[in-house]
Design a protein around this motif. Sequence first.
Motif, mmCIF file in Angstrom:
data_model
loop_
_atom_site.group_PDB
_atom_site.id
_atom_site.type_symbol
_atom_site.label_atom_id
_atom_site.label_comp_id
_atom_site.label_asym_id
_atom_site.label_seq_id
_atom_site.Cartn_x
_atom_site.Cartn_y
_atom_site.Cartn_z
ATOM 1 N N PHE A 90 0.848 -1.186 0.000
ATOM 2 C CA PHE A 90 0.000 0.000 0.000
ATOM 3 C C PHE A 90 0.887 1.241 0.000
ATOM 4 O O PHE A 90 1.945 1.252 0.634
ATOM 5 C CB PHE A 90 -0.913 0.021 1.224
ATOM 6 N N TRP A 172 -3.614 -3.486 6.463
ATOM 7 C CA TRP A 172 -4.993 -3.955 6.319
ATOM 8 C C TRP A 172 -5.900 -3.343 7.371
ATOM 9 O O TRP A 172 -7.060 -3.007 7.092
ATOM 10 C CB TRP A 172 -5.042 -5.483 6.380
ATOM 11 N N ASP A 174 -5.584 -0.428 8.549
ATOM 12 C CA ASP A 174 -5.822 0.929 8.051
ATOM 13 C C ASP A 174 -6.974 0.938 7.053
ATOM 14 O O ASP A 174 -7.888 1.774 7.138
ATOM 15 C CB ASP A 174 -4.538 1.457 7.408
ATOM 16 N N LYS A 175 -6.962 0.011 6.086
ATOM 17 C CA LYS A 175 -8.016 -0.028 5.068
ATOM 18 C C LYS A 175 -9.349 -0.478 5.646
ATOM 19 O O LYS A 175 -10.410 0.016 5.251
ATOM 20 C CB LYS A 175 -7.602 -0.961 3.913
ATOM 21 N N LEU A 179 -12.085 2.460 4.925
ATOM 22 C CA LEU A 179 -12.859 2.273 3.699
ATOM 23 C C LEU A 179 -14.279 1.771 3.965
ATOM 24 O O LEU A 179 -14.504 0.938 4.846
ATOM 25 C CB LEU A 179 -12.155 1.284 2.774
ATOM 26 N N PHE A 184 -13.794 -1.216 -0.130
ATOM 27 C CA PHE A 184 -12.984 -2.357 0.314
ATOM 28 C C PHE A 184 -13.100 -3.507 -0.682
ATOM 29 O O PHE A 184 -12.113 -4.196 -0.972
ATOM 30 C CB PHE A 184 -13.395 -2.811 1.707
ATOM 31 N N LEU A 187 -10.888 -2.757 -3.496
ATOM 32 C CA LEU A 187 -9.508 -3.038 -3.117
ATOM 33 C C LEU A 187 -9.230 -4.533 -3.172
ATOM 34 O O LEU A 187 -8.184 -4.961 -3.695
ATOM 35 C CB LEU A 187 -9.233 -2.513 -1.708
#
Length: 287
Positions: A90, A172, A174-175, A179, A184, A187
């Motif tokens: 990322f 992960w 963080d996302k 999101l 997501f 992603l």
Amino acid sequence: MNFRILFLFISLIPQTWAFDKDLTTISEKVPFEFNLLFDSMKLEIKTPSEKIRIIGLCKDINENLGSLNKEHIYLLMKTELIKGTMEYKFSKVRQFDMNLLLLTRLEEDFKAKQGFLNSFSKWIWQSVIAELHHRKKMGLITNSSFNPGNFDGQKRTDALRFQKYLNYLFPWVDKMDSLEAAAFNKLSKEVGWSLLERINDRSLLFKRYASSASAKEKTVLINIPQKLLDLKPEEIKSMQNDSLPPTLSEQSKREKSEATKQMEQVTPLDMSTLSDDISEELQKKIK
């Protein structure tokens, strides 16, 4: 009134979009995680160019991975899928205080989003949360911010190992934290493309350099409908440019034209019996 005529008229879909149900994994020959990935990819890809891309990858995986021994196939797919997911790069990653408050927030967020996540996205969420729960049971995640310096003996060794593992988990987290479900899923589709490429590249290396891993007979891992294997070069080129292949486009127009003509021949009297026809069709299904 012919009920099938009406059904055809209102449900005509270009044939290019109708192959998904026939493009499937042979579930007993691949790991559970790969089934989740593949089903999610089919759900998320929308354009003809994406569809022709996944067809090409499926062909390559059958050719390269399917030539290996069954035990190597399963191990390679499972290992590369898990490693590839954890090692996905990322561009930016926020830092977090790893504590019980963060774990609780992630669990509550998952409950709110899970109904909108595809199966592979759910697997990622559940895997990360499961890893954190395991460290909670080990006493490494507490109300305080995680710090290996707060532990002694074996627990300090475990904490230092967990600190390294967080380099893979935090991106992960963080996302997951930032999101919405749709983003997501998008992603996880991007990750899915990299995983399919990674699995195929790895299998190609095995095929070239590990002769002991080769099988006498090929294993079919993904069922590819014959009509997709027989696509003509001009059809492939058209799909790569995100347009309908001429032959399929013409077929769709022809079917729609025929259905329209049949609908124009229907009289008001015919339409008045529509409800009766539908009832009869439903009764047949029920019986």
